[in-house]
Write an enzyme that holds these catalytic residues in place. Sequence first.
Site, PDB file in Angstrom:
ATOM      1  N   ARG A  10      28.066   3.325  -7.368  1.00 54.29           N
ATOM      2  CA  ARG A  10      28.423   4.678  -6.985  1.00 54.29           C
ATOM      3  C   ARG A  10      28.848   4.658  -5.517  1.00 54.29           C
ATOM      4  NH1 ARG A  10      28.822   5.807 -11.582  1.00 54.29           N
ATOM      5  NH2 ARG A  10      27.931   7.567 -12.737  1.00 54.29           N
ATOM      6  N   GLU A  32      35.287  11.811  -4.831  1.00 50.93           N
ATOM      7  CA  GLU A  32      36.177  11.529  -5.961  1.00 50.93           C
ATOM      8  C   GLU A  32      36.660  12.830  -6.588  1.00 50.93           C
ATOM      9  OE1 GLU A  32      34.266   8.901  -8.739  1.00 50.93           O
ATOM     10  OE2 GLU A  32      33.809   7.394  -7.220  1.00 50.93           O
ATOM     11  N   HIS A  70      37.947   4.729 -10.233  1.00 44.62           N
ATOM     12  CA  HIS A  70      36.726   4.877 -11.028  1.00 44.62           C
ATOM     13  C   HIS A  70      37.024   4.695 -12.525  1.00 44.62           C
ATOM     14  CE1 HIS A  70      32.483   6.851 -11.055  1.00 44.62           C
ATOM     15  NE2 HIS A  70      32.581   5.892 -11.961  1.00 44.62           N
TER      16      HIS A  70
END
Length: 319
Positions: A237, A266, A284
């Site tokens: 993360r 994000e 991601h």
Amino acid sequence: MKKKVVVFSQIDPKILSQLESKYQVAQINPKQGDINEQLLREIADADGMIGAGRRLNQDNLKTAKKLKIISSVSVGYDNYDVEYLKQQGIWLTNTPHVLTETTADLAFTLLMSAARKVTHLDSWTKHGHWTRTAGVAQFGQDVYGKTLGIIGLGHIGAAIARRGFYGFNMNIQYHNRKPCIERAEPLKAKYCDLDTLLSTSDFIVIAVDLNEQSKALIGQAQFEKMQKHAVFVNIARGSVVDESALIEALENHKIFAAGLDVYQKEPLQESRLFQLENVVTLPHVGSATAETRMKMANLAYDNLVKALDGDEPQYIVNK
């Protein structure tokens, strides 16, 4: 009367069709106004929710009167207020294990791409700079036989370690909250403290869960301990790493390169990272293959159906 399910993100059309045949389905759609207002309205009489990528907490769940389950199409659950859900008696389920191997594939892709300057040299070639034999400025570094340090030897961390050990004859060392003998022994993986791992690994991959202990785990002090030729990979993360410290380390060549799939913010649309040649940036996509996403959707569907049928789902986060 059919039970009601709120779909709070995009979901595979096949799964959506299955839901619609079994339940009354309401879909949250960003094009139809404020997301939180839609949530508050639709969950007031909902029995279940399914989706991913949406921050859910007391503010946008407070109208739920009979909600039994939120089935997340993900492994990570840092978007959800787990304690609030526990207080309200709402199950939170996730989809672990089905994405282990594909995420490990991506981690090793980032590792090799950063080590061999793949994305930089792809751009360099396409922009017409290949006018003579590649020189020292285009050189990467070897992967085979090097030392791979894994921070977090869980299912994904161990899968990354297997790729390094069996595929590239790498020496494996790892840092965990405690030794993990069962996963480490077949790989001859050495347990060590974090400082030792950082200072002696050629490649460092972080694969920990995000929690209070792992938040900002890697910052300026940790980058200072890494070797100048080190390659750093984050598939965990974004909040596990101090991004400004990482950028400073890359800009000043304190480490050789980085491969990133996750970020503090994000989606990431503007960043100093984008100006650097020694970093590979992906959006991601750790689990983003058609096969894996389908497995995740199916597992999330099964979790939801079991809960609404009165059974206990397989993967409960807040059991």
